[in-house]
Design an enzyme around this catalytic site. Sequence first.
Site, PDB file in Angstrom:
ATOM      1  N   SER A   1       9.076  -2.195 -19.183  1.00  0.00           N
ATOM      2  CA  SER A   1       8.652  -0.851 -19.583  1.00  0.00           C
ATOM      3  C   SER A   1       9.384  -0.372 -20.839  1.00  0.00           C
ATOM      4  O   SER A   1      10.521  -0.792 -21.117  1.00  0.00           O
ATOM      5  CB  SER A   1       8.992   0.082 -18.421  1.00  0.00           C
ATOM      6  OG  SER A   1       8.999   1.410 -18.849  1.00  0.00           O
TER       7      SER A   1
ATOM      8  N   ARG B   1       4.389  10.282 -26.930  1.00  0.00           N
ATOM      9  CA  ARG B   1       4.222   9.072 -26.143  1.00  0.00           C
ATOM     10  C   ARG B   1       3.177   8.193 -26.822  1.00  0.00           C
ATOM     11  O   ARG B   1       2.452   8.637 -27.697  1.00  0.00           O
ATOM     12  CB  ARG B   1       3.722   9.418 -24.720  1.00  0.00           C
ATOM     13  CG  ARG B   1       4.704  10.224 -23.880  1.00  0.00           C
ATOM     14  CD  ARG B   1       5.876   9.371 -23.415  1.00  0.00           C
ATOM     15  NE  ARG B   1       6.840  10.134 -22.638  1.00  0.00           N
ATOM     16  CZ  ARG B   1       7.886  10.785 -23.132  1.00  0.00           C
ATOM     17  NH1 ARG B   1       8.102  10.808 -24.433  1.00  0.00           N
ATOM     18  NH2 ARG B   1       8.732  11.419 -22.343  1.00  0.00           N
TER      19      ARG B   1
ATOM     20  N   ILE C   1       3.758  21.746 -18.659  1.00  0.00           N
ATOM     21  CA  ILE C   1       4.294  20.749 -19.587  1.00  0.00           C
ATOM     22  C   ILE C   1       5.806  20.914 -19.577  1.00  0.00           C
ATOM     23  O   ILE C   1       6.317  22.033 -19.699  1.00  0.00           O
ATOM     24  CB  ILE C   1       3.722  20.961 -21.012  1.00  0.00           C
ATOM     25  CG1 ILE C   1       2.218  20.617 -21.020  1.00  0.00           C
ATOM     26  CG2 ILE C   1       4.483  20.126 -22.036  1.00  0.00           C
ATOM     27  CD1 ILE C   1       1.528  20.813 -22.366  1.00  0.00           C
TER      28      ILE C   1
ATOM     29  N   TYR D   1      15.376   3.779 -13.035  1.00  0.00           N
ATOM     30  CA  TYR D   1      14.132   3.020 -13.163  1.00  0.00           C
ATOM     31  C   TYR D   1      14.201   2.099 -14.391  1.00  0.00           C
ATOM     32  O   TYR D   1      13.826   0.922 -14.328  1.00  0.00           O
ATOM     33  CB  TYR D   1      12.936   3.980 -13.271  1.00  0.00           C
ATOM     34  CG  TYR D   1      11.627   3.311 -13.611  1.00  0.00           C
ATOM     35  CD1 TYR D   1      10.926   2.581 -12.659  1.00  0.00           C
ATOM     36  CD2 TYR D   1      11.080   3.402 -14.900  1.00  0.00           C
ATOM     37  CE1 TYR D   1       9.715   1.958 -12.975  1.00  0.00           C
ATOM     38  CE2 TYR D   1       9.876   2.794 -15.221  1.00  0.00           C
ATOM     39  CZ  TYR D   1       9.202   2.075 -14.250  1.00  0.00           C
ATOM     40  OH  TYR D   1       8.008   1.461 -14.576  1.00  0.00           O
TER      41      TYR D   1
ATOM     42  N   ILE E   1       7.296  -6.858  -0.782  1.00  0.00           N
ATOM     43  CA  ILE E   1       8.028  -7.885  -1.537  1.00  0.00           C
ATOM     44  C   ILE E   1       9.518  -7.902  -1.190  1.00  0.00           C
ATOM     45  O   ILE E   1      10.230  -8.840  -1.545  1.00  0.00           O
ATOM     46  CB  ILE E   1       7.849  -7.747  -3.078  1.00  0.00           C
ATOM     47  CG1 ILE E   1       8.288  -6.360  -3.568  1.00  0.00           C
ATOM     48  CG2 ILE E   1       6.426  -8.069  -3.504  1.00  0.00           C
ATOM     49  CD1 ILE E   1       8.487  -6.283  -5.070  1.00  0.00           C
TER      50      ILE E   1
ATOM     51  N   LEU F   1       0.816  -1.230   0.000  1.00  0.00           N
ATOM     52  CA  LEU F   1       0.000   0.000   0.000  1.00  0.00           C
ATOM     53  C   LEU F   1       0.845   1.274   0.000  1.00  0.00           C
ATOM     54  O   LEU F   1       0.384   2.318   0.459  1.00  0.00           O
ATOM     55  CB  LEU F   1      -0.985   0.009   1.189  1.00  0.00           C
ATOM     56  CG  LEU F   1      -2.011  -1.124   1.230  1.00  0.00           C
ATOM     57  CD1 LEU F   1      -2.924  -0.978   2.450  1.00  0.00           C
ATOM     58  CD2 LEU F   1      -2.859  -1.154  -0.039  1.00  0.00           C
TER      59      LEU F   1
HETATM   60  N1  NAD Z   1       1.880   3.007 -15.500  1.00  0.00           N
HETATM   61  C1  NAD Z   1       2.621   2.794 -16.583  1.00  0.00           C
HETATM   62  O1  NAD Z   1       2.500   3.512 -17.572  1.00  0.00           O
HETATM   63  C2  NAD Z   1       3.628   1.653 -16.614  1.00  0.00           C
HETATM   64  C3  NAD Z   1       4.453   1.516 -17.750  1.00  0.00           C
HETATM   65  C4  NAD Z   1       5.371   0.467 -17.793  1.00  0.00           C
HETATM   66  C5  NAD Z   1       5.460  -0.432 -16.743  1.00  0.00           C
HETATM   67  N2  NAD Z   1       4.657  -0.267 -15.649  1.00  0.00           N
HETATM   68  C6  NAD Z   1       4.785  -1.226 -14.541  1.00  0.00           C
HETATM   69  O2  NAD Z   1       3.487  -1.677 -14.159  1.00  0.00           O
HETATM   70  C7  NAD Z   1       3.493  -1.992 -12.766  1.00  0.00           C
HETATM   71  C8  NAD Z   1       2.320  -1.310 -12.076  1.00  0.00           C
HETATM   72  O3  NAD Z   1       2.470   0.097 -12.173  1.00  0.00           O
HETATM   73  P1  NAD Z   1       1.305   1.128 -11.826  1.00  0.00           P
HETATM   74  O4  NAD Z   1       1.399   2.232 -12.797  1.00  0.00           O
HETATM   75  O5  NAD Z   1       0.032   0.400 -11.655  1.00  0.00           O
HETATM   76  O6  NAD Z   1       1.825   1.711 -10.441  1.00  0.00           O
HETATM   77  P2  NAD Z   1       1.203   1.693  -8.967  1.00  0.00           P
HETATM   78  O7  NAD Z   1       2.139   2.475  -8.115  1.00  0.00           O
HETATM   79  O8  NAD Z   1      -0.223   2.112  -8.994  1.00  0.00           O
HETATM   80  O9  NAD Z   1       1.268   0.153  -8.593  1.00  0.00           O
HETATM   81  C9  NAD Z   1       2.366  -0.426  -7.925  1.00  0.00           C
HETATM   82  C10 NAD Z   1       1.815  -1.161  -6.718  1.00  0.00           C
HETATM   83  O10 NAD Z   1       2.895  -1.827  -6.075  1.00  0.00           O
HETATM   84  C11 NAD Z   1       2.811  -1.602  -4.678  1.00  0.00           C
HETATM   85  N3  NAD Z   1       4.160  -1.700  -4.130  1.00  0.00           N
HETATM   86  C12 NAD Z   1       5.168  -0.821  -4.309  1.00  0.00           C
HETATM   87  N4  NAD Z   1       6.272  -1.241  -3.646  1.00  0.00           N
HETATM   88  C13 NAD Z   1       5.932  -2.416  -3.060  1.00  0.00           C
HETATM   89  C14 NAD Z   1       6.631  -3.332  -2.229  1.00  0.00           C
HETATM   90  N5  NAD Z   1       7.905  -3.112  -1.869  1.00  0.00           N
HETATM   91  N6  NAD Z   1       5.983  -4.427  -1.777  1.00  0.00           N
HETATM   92  C15 NAD Z   1       4.679  -4.644  -2.106  1.00  0.00           C
HETATM   93  N7  NAD Z   1       3.960  -3.807  -2.888  1.00  0.00           N
HETATM   94  C16 NAD Z   1       4.589  -2.705  -3.355  1.00  0.00           C
HETATM   95  C17 NAD Z   1       2.178  -0.228  -4.529  1.00  0.00           C
HETATM   96  O11 NAD Z   1       1.560  -0.029  -3.267  1.00  0.00           O
HETATM   97  C18 NAD Z   1       1.176  -0.232  -5.672  1.00  0.00           C
HETATM   98  O12 NAD Z   1      -0.070  -0.746  -5.271  1.00  0.00           O
HETATM   99  C19 NAD Z   1       4.855  -1.572 -12.241  1.00  0.00           C
HETATM  100  O13 NAD Z   1       5.673  -2.733 -12.185  1.00  0.00           O
HETATM  101  C20 NAD Z   1       5.367  -0.607 -13.294  1.00  0.00           C
HETATM  102  O14 NAD Z   1       6.782  -0.576 -13.335  1.00  0.00           O
HETATM  103  C21 NAD Z   1       3.746   0.754 -15.552  1.00  0.00           C
END
Ligand code: NAD
Length: 318
Positions: A117, A208, A200, A141, A52, A33
């Site tokens: 990503s 994008r 911006i 990242y 994690i 969370l």
């Molecule tokens: N949003 C995008 O455009 C995008 C693009 C490429 C990749 N991603 C990948 O998709 C995944 C989800 O991203 P999102 O945009 O939904 O972000 P988000 O921050 O909404 O989701 C990440 C979730 O992981 C949880 N979290 C973070 N650290 C944690 C830990 N140490 N232990 C347990 N839970 C943990 C957070 O509480 C959150 O609920 C990520 O792996 C991100 O790198 C997202």
Amino acid sequence: MRILVTGGAGFIGSHIVDELVKLNHQVSIVDNLSTGSEENLNKNARFYKCDITNKETLRLVFELEKPEIVIHHAAQIDVQTSLKKAAFDAKVNIRGTINVLECCKEVKTRKIIYPSSAAVYGDPKYLPVDEEHPINPISFYGISKHTPEHYIKVYSELYGIKYTIFRYSNVYGERQGAKGEGGVVSIFIDKFLAKEVPSIFGDGEQTRDFIYVKDVAKANLLALDKGDNEILNISTNTQVSVNKLFEIMREIFVVKIVPVYKEVRDGDIEHSYLDNTRAKEIINLKNEYELQEGLEETVKYYMNLNSVADEVAVAKNI
Ligand SMILES: NC(=O)c1ccc[n+]([C@@H]2O[C@H](COP(=O)([O-])OP(=O)(O)OC[C@H]3O[C@@H](n4cnc5c(N)ncnc54)[C@H](O)[C@@H]3O)[C@@H](O)[C@H]2O)c1
């Protein structure tokens, strides 16, 4: 199927959980969370508040749930945080993923689905960027999303865990926070709703590839039984400038606000859009939502949230 979703209280993870629950899978969620929220949790999934990076607690969850499939979305997702706190970023994204893989190995999880990503490609050498494009991250990242790809492949070779590695472009939609890669959409919406002037970075001509979260959730469902041991771009294959995005949103909101232009930030890529031909061929990826449609859905959601917040404020006499 028994499916465990890490990051299932977050933006993309919670949409995936909702879809899995609809299909009657037995779903559990691991999330600390940190950026996710309890409001995103699906009531029909079991929730474990667990980090994690804490291997011992994670192992207990895996022993209880014995997931057949793990959809691993928990991560540190902010490029700017990665630049300021490289070690923390690596701890969550690299070591955290190793912990997840160790647990998969121990309980004999059949498959892991991992969202990498567009950030792993860095500044594109050609467009659209396909999966063969050289890897050249320009932020920590980008490195911490790419390194687990290697771990996943070697865990797969050594222990037979299947995988699908997705490389998402910029995901947007309901429940998104302001910090992720598609975060510009939720930032603009917040500003429009607050009647403030959005900023911006750069001249706005950077491009994008914005993909709607429901299409991304569907891609994860498709990978439950397709796309084994593949790396696939998940995108729309379409280039949209930030200025164009701003214009579309201005039309949706029917306002005449003009943005403020600020200096380009470190770690920001200038142009990026991803070739999704392989995902279309291999998992039958479909982009069901055009940008305009996805944005309208997203705006509707935030407007509702806002009016509920207003009603609560009125009720409380704030
Ligand atoms: N949003 C995008 O455009 C995008 C693009 C490429 C990749 N991603 C990948 O998709 C995944 C989800 O991203 P999102 O945009 O939904 O972000 P988000 O921050 O909404 O989701 C990440 C979730 O992981 C949880 N979290 C973070 N650290 C944690 C830990 N140490 N232990 C347990 N839970 C943990 C957070 O509480 C959150 O609920 C990520 O792996 C991100 O790198 C997202």
